[in-house]
Motif scaffolding. Structure first.
Motif, PDB file in Angstrom:
ATOM      1  N   THR A  65      -0.363   5.244   7.276  1.00 21.00           N
ATOM      2  CA  THR A  65       0.136   3.868   7.382  1.00 21.00           C
ATOM      3  C   THR A  65       1.195   3.691   8.461  1.00 21.00           C
ATOM      4  O   THR A  65       1.378   2.590   8.987  1.00 21.00           O
ATOM      5  N   HIS A  66       1.916   4.780   8.784  1.00 18.48           N
ATOM      6  CA  HIS A  66       2.983   4.707   9.774  1.00 18.48           C
ATOM      7  C   HIS A  66       2.959   5.964  10.638  1.00 18.48           C
ATOM      8  O   HIS A  66       2.926   7.083  10.104  1.00 18.48           O
TER       9      HIS A  66
ATOM     10  N   LYS B 127      -5.900   7.702   6.171  1.00 19.42           N
ATOM     11  CA  LYS B 127      -5.192   6.504   5.715  1.00 19.42           C
ATOM     12  C   LYS B 127      -3.687   6.538   6.015  1.00 19.42           C
ATOM     13  O   LYS B 127      -2.854   6.147   5.189  1.00 19.42           O
TER      14      LYS B 127
ATOM     15  N   SER C 240      -6.804  -1.689  10.223  1.00 20.52           N
ATOM     16  CA  SER C 240      -6.204  -0.552   9.512  1.00 20.52           C
ATOM     17  C   SER C 240      -5.246   0.245  10.394  1.00 20.52           C
ATOM     18  O   SER C 240      -4.814   1.336  10.006  1.00 20.52           O
TER      19      SER C 240
ATOM     20  N   ASN D 167       0.830  -1.196   0.000  1.00 22.21           N
ATOM     21  CA  ASN D 167       0.000   0.000   0.000  1.00 22.21           C
ATOM     22  C   ASN D 167       0.867   1.250   0.000  1.00 22.21           C
ATOM     23  O   ASN D 167       2.007   1.221   0.446  1.00 22.21           O
TER      24      ASN D 167
ATOM     25  N   PRO E 144      -2.140   1.862  11.943  1.00 23.02           N
ATOM     26  CA  PRO E 144      -0.801   2.087  11.385  1.00 23.02           C
ATOM     27  C   PRO E 144       0.269   1.411  12.223  1.00 23.02           C
ATOM     28  O   PRO E 144       0.041   1.051  13.379  1.00 23.02           O
TER      29      PRO E 144
ATOM     30  N   VAL F  11       2.629   4.358   1.171  1.00 25.16           N
ATOM     31  CA  VAL F  11       3.046   4.836   2.487  1.00 25.16           C
ATOM     32  C   VAL F  11       2.538   6.261   2.673  1.00 25.16           C
ATOM     33  O   VAL F  11       2.742   7.129   1.825  1.00 25.16           O
ATOM     34  N   ARG F  12       1.878   6.483   3.792  1.00 25.41           N
ATOM     35  CA  ARG F  12       1.368   7.820   4.127  1.00 25.41           C
ATOM     36  C   ARG F  12       1.741   8.121   5.577  1.00 25.41           C
ATOM     37  O   ARG F  12       1.358   7.384   6.488  1.00 25.41           O
TER      38      ARG F  12
END
Length: 513
Positions: free
Chosen positions: A218-219, A216, A245, A3, A247, A5-6
């Motif tokens: 992710t980290h 959204k 979902s 996916n 992170p 990365v955000r």
């Protein structure tokens, strides 16, 4: 990574941005770009009582100076706008209400006095915890102890309340931190944190989890100080049905004082006289400005390079990295768990390295900016010549002007120790001959050298006997760059005038002895 990365940097506009916050932003940015992802700037302004005018713009200016490009934010926009929490207020109410309806959160109507009384009672009983938790909530005024009718009556009457999370009494909360490995916390050590405040604004805990999910993310890469809150955030993801979902978390090590004893602070920086903020911060003209790396004369590239290595090890002997090279080399796995000592000498070293690598024309541009601000005339050719002479001798950019002031004005003070030791009849005779021979001519450095050699030979002495006193006469200083090249920049008539002025001053010093 499958996916996109955000990551997000989510500061509060409550004052100046600490260097630790800049490092957090930098690591987020490096991680995102390494993986072809997005870097989001989100302003977490839920605490309106601590809002400081100008702080948000300061954060954006600091990011720009460091070369950190924002993909989504309050200025850039984006699919998940708005990016300011105060403009997302209704979203948080919705999810807080969902938790109330599902029994994972509750209304609490306790007054400040009642909360103080609870803590004093616990203190007197020598309780292990003074918090509002799974034990103490049963003795307080909340929707868990009041009847449904009483709760509704209080809500309808507009009685002040907060919404608290209902932390389970006996459970282990686990998360796998990317830097620290598995972290395990028992809920008996946690308290029922407030999720929505009495002013209708969410606390950091609810707002950041809701926003991270909806945007959204992710980290979540943030400072170590947020590690104790991480189990609460894991619990919020579970309660809201978002566990799948959630992170990945990475909690960065602290920046420590130079001696390693304690967290780096504004007070410690002031004590040692070094900057701790990326840029100068001043709320009003009456305030004393807090030092910034930019205004102190650090190049942004050097600052970023220095900052990246405070807690991260590239695994090689190389220390000099451009921003692009940092992106390529950066990995979370090489971020240390231990705190990183702040070493201002290392920051200076980095700045020196970057100054040495600059082209003379780039340095000349900086010098022209400085002379213009000081009301001093300086053309590009002169600026380049000065930059070439000073490049190896400066640690900070303002030193182009401060260390090169003699290029623009004749000295008014001379090194007394040198004058008393070196000034004599022979030196005076050489001065007179030399200045007479160079006046009204166009000479290069080699020509000045020949004229000086001829003058000392005419008076049966050596260049070394007069070189230092000649330097003092022309620059006011006992050391510096190549004197012949300095004279080439100044020109023959200016050099002759300075020699004449210095001769008079030196004679006066000799007569006063």
């Amino acid at each position: 990574m499958s996916n996109e990365v955000r990551v997000r940097f989510a500061p509060s506009p409550t004052g100046v941005l600490h260097i630790g916050g800049v490092r957090t932003a930098l690591y987020n940015y490096l991680f995102a770009k390494k993986h072809g992802g997005k870097f989001i700037l989100r302003i977490e302004d839920t605490d309106q009582t601590r809002f400081v005018e100008g702080a948000e713009q300061y954060i954006k200016d600091a990011m720009a100076w460091c070369g950190i490009q924002i993909d989504e934010g309050t200025d850039q926009g984006g699919e998940y706008a708005p990016y300011k929490q105060s403009e997302r207020k209704d979203l948080y109410k919705k999810y807080a209400q969902q938790m109330i309806n599902e029994g994972t959160a509750y209304y609490a109507f306790d007054t400040a006095e009642e909360l103080d009384e609870m803590r004093e009672t616990l203190k007197a009983a020598k309780a292990n915890s003074l918090n509002y938790n799974s034990i103490t909530r049963n003795t307080m005024k909340n929707s868990l102890t009041l009847s449904a009718e009483e709760v509704q009556e209080r809500l309808d009457s507009g009685a002040p309340y907060v919404i608290r999370i209902k932390v389970p009494a006996k459970e282990d909360i686990r998360l796998n931190d990317m830097i620290r490995g598995w972290v395990n916390v028992h809920t008996s050590t946690m308290d029922d944190k407030v999720l929505m405040k009495s002013d209708g604004m969410p606390t950091y805990h609810l707002a950041n989890v809701v926003d991270d999910y909806l945007m959204k993310i992710t980290h979540v890469i943030r400072g170590e100080e947020w590690l104790p809150s991480a189990p609460l955030h894991v619990l919020l993801y579970r309660y809201l049905g978002w566990e799948a979902s959630m992170p990945q978390f990475a909690h960065l090590p602290l920046l420590l004082k130079p001696d390693g004893n304690g967290k780096l602070s504004k007070r410690e920086a002031a004590k040692h006289g070094f900057p701790i903020f990326p840029m100068e911060w001043k709320i009003t003209e009456e305030d004393a400005a807090l030092k910034g790396f930019k205004e102190e004369g650090y190049l942004s590239e050097a600052f970023v390079n220095f900052l990246a290595l405070l807690g991260w090890n590239p695994g090689t002997e190389n220390e000099i990295f451009s921003l692009e090279e940092l992106i390529e080399a950066f990995t979370i796995e090489r971020v240390s768990k231990a705190g990183a000592k702040f070493d201002i000498d290392k920051a200076i070293w980095f700045n020196q390295q970057y100054l040495r690598k600059m082209s003379p024309s780039a340095l000349a541009s900086l010098l022209i900016e400085q002379t213009k601000a000081a009301g001093i005339a300086c053309d590009n050719n002169k600026a380049i010549a000065i930059a070439e002479l000073l490049q190896e001798r400066i640690d900070y950019t303002p030193e182009l002007l401060s260390k090169g002031k003699y290029f623009f004005e004749s000295p008014t003070e001379y090194v007394d120790k040198v004058v008393r030791k070196k000034w004599n009849e022979t030196a005076e005779a050489v001065f007179n001959t030399f200045s007479t021979e160079i006046v009204d001519q166009s000479l290069q450095a080699d020509d000045f050298q020949k004229k000086l050699e001829q003058a000392v030979e005419a008076h049966d002495t050596k260049v070394g006997m007069v070189m230092q006193i000649l330097r003092v006469a022309i620059t006011g200083e006992a050391g510096g760059p190549d004197l012949m090249k300095i004279m080439e920049v100044l020109g023959t008539n200016e050099v002759a005038d300075r020699i004449k002025k210095a001769t008079n001053a030196f004679e006066q010093t000799a007569n006063n002895e």
